[in-house]
Design a protein around this motif. Structure first.
Motif, PDB file in Angstrom:
ATOM      1  N   ILE A 275       0.855  -1.195   0.000  1.00 13.06           N
ATOM      2  CA  ILE A 275       0.000   0.000   0.000  1.00 13.06           C
ATOM      3  C   ILE A 275       0.886   1.238   0.000  1.00 13.06           C
ATOM      4  N   GLN A 276       0.472   2.238  -0.734  1.00 16.12           N
ATOM      5  CA  GLN A 276       1.211   3.499  -0.802  1.00 16.12           C
ATOM      6  C   GLN A 276       0.423   4.580  -0.078  1.00 16.12           C
ATOM      7  N   LEU A 277       0.979   5.074   1.013  1.00 16.63           N
ATOM      8  CA  LEU A 277       0.390   6.174   1.759  1.00 16.63           C
ATOM      9  C   LEU A 277       1.080   7.475   1.348  1.00 16.63           C
ATOM     10  N   PRO A 278       0.572   8.621   1.757  1.00 18.99           N
ATOM     11  CA  PRO A 278       1.161   9.897   1.339  1.00 18.99           C
ATOM     12  C   PRO A 278       2.661  10.017   1.591  1.00 18.99           C
ATOM     13  N   SER A 279       3.133   9.476   2.727  1.00 15.93           N
ATOM     14  CA  SER A 279       4.554   9.666   3.055  1.00 15.93           C
ATOM     15  C   SER A 279       5.313   8.358   3.251  1.00 15.93           C
ATOM     16  N   LYS A 280       4.667   7.231   3.033  1.00 14.05           N
ATOM     17  CA  LYS A 280       5.373   5.958   3.244  1.00 14.05           C
ATOM     18  C   LYS A 280       4.731   4.836   2.431  1.00 14.05           C
ATOM     19  N   LYS A 281       5.547   3.832   2.160  1.00 15.65           N
ATOM     20  CA  LYS A 281       5.062   2.624   1.471  1.00 15.65           C
ATOM     21  C   LYS A 281       5.135   1.475   2.466  1.00 15.65           C
ATOM     22  N   ILE A 282       4.025   0.768   2.638  1.00 15.66           N
ATOM     23  CA  ILE A 282       3.966  -0.337   3.591  1.00 15.66           C
ATOM     24  C   ILE A 282       3.746  -1.639   2.821  1.00 15.66           C
ATOM     25  N   THR A 283       4.576  -2.627   3.129  1.00 13.75           N
ATOM     26  CA  THR A 283       4.507  -3.930   2.467  1.00 13.75           C
ATOM     27  C   THR A 283       4.213  -5.011   3.494  1.00 13.75           C
ATOM     28  N   ILE A 284       3.232  -5.854   3.191  1.00 10.92           N
ATOM     29  CA  ILE A 284       2.905  -7.017   4.022  1.00 10.92           C
ATOM     30  C   ILE A 284       3.316  -8.261   3.251  1.00 10.92           C
ATOM     31  N   GLU A 285       4.126  -9.102   3.876  1.00 12.81           N
ATOM     32  CA  GLU A 285       4.552 -10.359   3.258  1.00 12.81           C
ATOM     33  C   GLU A 285       4.243 -11.524   4.183  1.00 12.81           C
ATOM     34  N   LEU A 286       3.732 -12.608   3.603  1.00 12.93           N
ATOM     35  CA  LEU A 286       3.443 -13.829   4.351  1.00 12.93           C
ATOM     36  C   LEU A 286       4.006 -15.027   3.601  1.00 12.93           C
ATOM     37  N   LYS A 287       4.784 -15.832   4.293  1.00 12.22           N
ATOM     38  CA  LYS A 287       5.312 -17.077   3.722  1.00 12.22           C
ATOM     39  C   LYS A 287       4.993 -18.202   4.695  1.00 12.22           C
ATOM     40  N   SER A 288       4.596 -19.345   4.191  1.00 10.77           N
ATOM     41  CA  SER A 288       4.274 -20.459   5.084  1.00 10.77           C
ATOM     42  C   SER A 288       4.842 -21.770   4.562  1.00 10.77           C
ATOM     43  N   LEU A 289       5.265 -22.601   5.499  1.00 10.35           N
ATOM     44  CA  LEU A 289       5.747 -23.953   5.217  1.00 10.35           C
ATOM     45  C   LEU A 289       5.029 -24.916   6.162  1.00 10.35           C
ATOM     46  N   ASN A 290       5.288 -26.208   5.980  1.00  8.43           N
ATOM     47  CA  ASN A 290       4.586 -27.194   6.791  1.00  8.43           C
ATOM     48  C   ASN A 290       5.092 -27.220   8.233  1.00  8.43           C
ATOM     49  N   SER A 291       4.177 -27.480   9.149  1.00  6.81           N
ATOM     50  CA  SER A 291       4.487 -27.594  10.572  1.00  6.81           C
ATOM     51  C   SER A 291       3.340 -28.328  11.251  1.00  6.81           C
ATOM     52  N   LYS A 292       3.627 -28.991  12.377  1.00  7.53           N
ATOM     53  CA  LYS A 292       2.578 -29.725  13.083  1.00  7.53           C
ATOM     54  C   LYS A 292       1.550 -28.785  13.709  1.00  7.53           C
ATOM     55  N   SER A 293       1.966 -27.555  13.999  1.00 12.46           N
ATOM     56  CA  SER A 293       1.058 -26.588  14.599  1.00 12.46           C
ATOM     57  C   SER A 293       1.284 -25.232  13.938  1.00 12.46           C
ATOM     58  N   LEU A 294       0.627 -24.210  14.453  1.00 17.04           N
ATOM     59  CA  LEU A 294       0.814 -22.857  13.922  1.00 17.04           C
ATOM     60  C   LEU A 294       1.999 -22.205  14.631  1.00 17.04           C
ATOM     61  N   ASP A 295       2.989 -21.811  13.857  1.00 12.91           N
ATOM     62  CA  ASP A 295       4.197 -21.187  14.394  1.00 12.91           C
ATOM     63  C   ASP A 295       4.442 -19.904  13.596  1.00 12.91           C
ATOM     64  N   ILE A 296       4.166 -18.750  14.219  1.00 11.59           N
ATOM     65  CA  ILE A 296       4.261 -17.456  13.525  1.00 11.59           C
ATOM     66  C   ILE A 296       5.528 -16.727  13.945  1.00 11.59           C
ATOM     67  N   ASN A 297       6.353 -16.414  12.966  1.00 13.29           N
ATOM     68  CA  ASN A 297       7.550 -15.604  13.198  1.00 13.29           C
ATOM     69  C   ASN A 297       7.286 -14.222  12.600  1.00 13.29           C
ATOM     70  N   ALA A 298       7.156 -13.215  13.465  1.00 14.14           N
ATOM     71  CA  ALA A 298       6.769 -11.872  13.007  1.00 14.14           C
ATOM     72  C   ALA A 298       7.947 -10.908  13.020  1.00 14.14           C
ATOM     73  N   ARG A 299       8.051 -10.128  11.940  1.00 14.03           N
ATOM     74  CA  ARG A 299       9.048  -9.061  11.854  1.00 14.03           C
ATOM     75  C   ARG A 299       8.291  -7.749  11.643  1.00 14.03           C
ATOM     76  N   ILE A 300       8.214  -6.976  12.722  1.00 11.74           N
ATOM     77  CA  ILE A 300       7.406  -5.763  12.719  1.00 11.74           C
ATOM     78  C   ILE A 300       8.239  -4.613  13.283  1.00 11.74           C
ATOM     79  N   PRO A 301       8.203  -3.443  12.650  1.00  9.00           N
ATOM     80  CA  PRO A 301       8.896  -2.291  13.221  1.00  9.00           C
ATOM     81  C   PRO A 301       8.401  -1.990  14.626  1.00  9.00           C
TER      82      PRO A 301
END
Length: 285
Positions: A13-39
């Protein structure tokens, strides 16, 4: 319909003063395991964003990244001058170079930037949520497409197992005849007189131990149940995994009772097909 745990989704998304990108990648796992990289500035919303991911992806090892690129004059970061000068002083003692080179090295070190924490603008966060929904929609679509490929492979493998099972059924009378013949020949080689009726009773009892009628019926039922579950509306990876274990149990029992080389060769082929199913099953949601 089945769904793969492998996927990728992205939205910008392009906002007036910044560009924000959301990326999601997933691989197999026995349960839900979320690794988040957030400012750091968006950390207060991390739990909400994680919940959105959990509600949509259910299971898998998920890498989630929220990247912000300032495109206007706005900035929330300042150079931490004291830290940078300290780094440059230390680097000058261990490496030769001009001030520009030392400055480049120092700026790569931790804590060289300081950020003033500001409240997240509500309109901006609404845009982030919208971008997250788009990225999630993309990754789910990706997972569905991967699931279609897996489903075609499973259908082929199950068809092969059904074909091999029919060969086992056709071969079974010949197998029992061969086993009986070998036993009679072995007894004849002993050159001892036996009571014919008693021998026939013992022979029948012995052959019953090699009977695979129940295994054939159960295996056919398990294969049918696998296909039924495969065609259900929801992706049931764990359930399909349990059925695969039952299929393997019946194949192994047939192999242990076969006592006939041609049938054991069919069992080896069946195990090979099942192993390929199990390998792919690890990636099914």
């Amino acid at each position: 319909m089945i769904q793969s745990m492998t996927g990728f989704g992205k939205h910008v998304i392009q906002l007036p003063s910044k560009k924000i990108t959301i990326e999601l990648k997933s691989l197999n796992s026995k349960s839900l395991d979320i690794n988040a990289r957030i400012p750091q500035a968006y950390r207060e919303k991390e739990l909400e964003l994680r919940k959105m991911i959990a509600d949509n992806l259910v299971r898998g090892k998920v890498d989630f990244g929220l990247y912000v690129e300032i495109t206007g004059e706005e900035t929330t970061a300042e150079v931490n001058q004291g830290v940078v000068k300290n780094y440059m002083s230390q680097l000058a003692k261990i490496a030769e170079g001009d001030d520009i080179k030392l400055l480049e090295l120092a700026l790569r070190m931790p804590d060289t930037l300081k950020t003033d924490k500001n409240d997240i603008d509500e309109e901006e966060y609404k845009s982030i949520v919208s971008a997250m929904k788009e990225a999630l929609s993309n990754i789910v679509e990706f997972r569905n497409e991967e699931g279609e490929v897996l489903e075609k492979d499973f259908v082929e493998r199950i068809q092969n197992l059904n074909r091999l099972l029919e060969e086992v059924k056709t071969m079974d009378p010949e197998r029992l005849g061969s086993v009986r013949e070998r036993l009679e020949r072995a007894v004849a080689d002993l050159k001892v007189e036996l009571d014919a009726n008693r021998f026939e009773q013992e022979l029948i009892y012995y052959l019953e131990k090699y009977d695979i009628t129940e295994e054939k019926v159960r295996l056919a039922n398990h294969l049918k149940y696998f296909e039924t579950t495969l065609n259900s509306k929801e992706s049931n990876g764990k359930k399909l995994g349990f059925i695969s274990q039952e299929i393997g149990r019946e194949i192994n029992t047939i192999g242990s009772k076969a006592n006939y080389a041609p049938m054991q060769q069919l069992v080896v082929q069946m195990k090979d097909e099942l192993e390929k199913i199990k390998e792919q099953m690890l990636n099914v949601l």
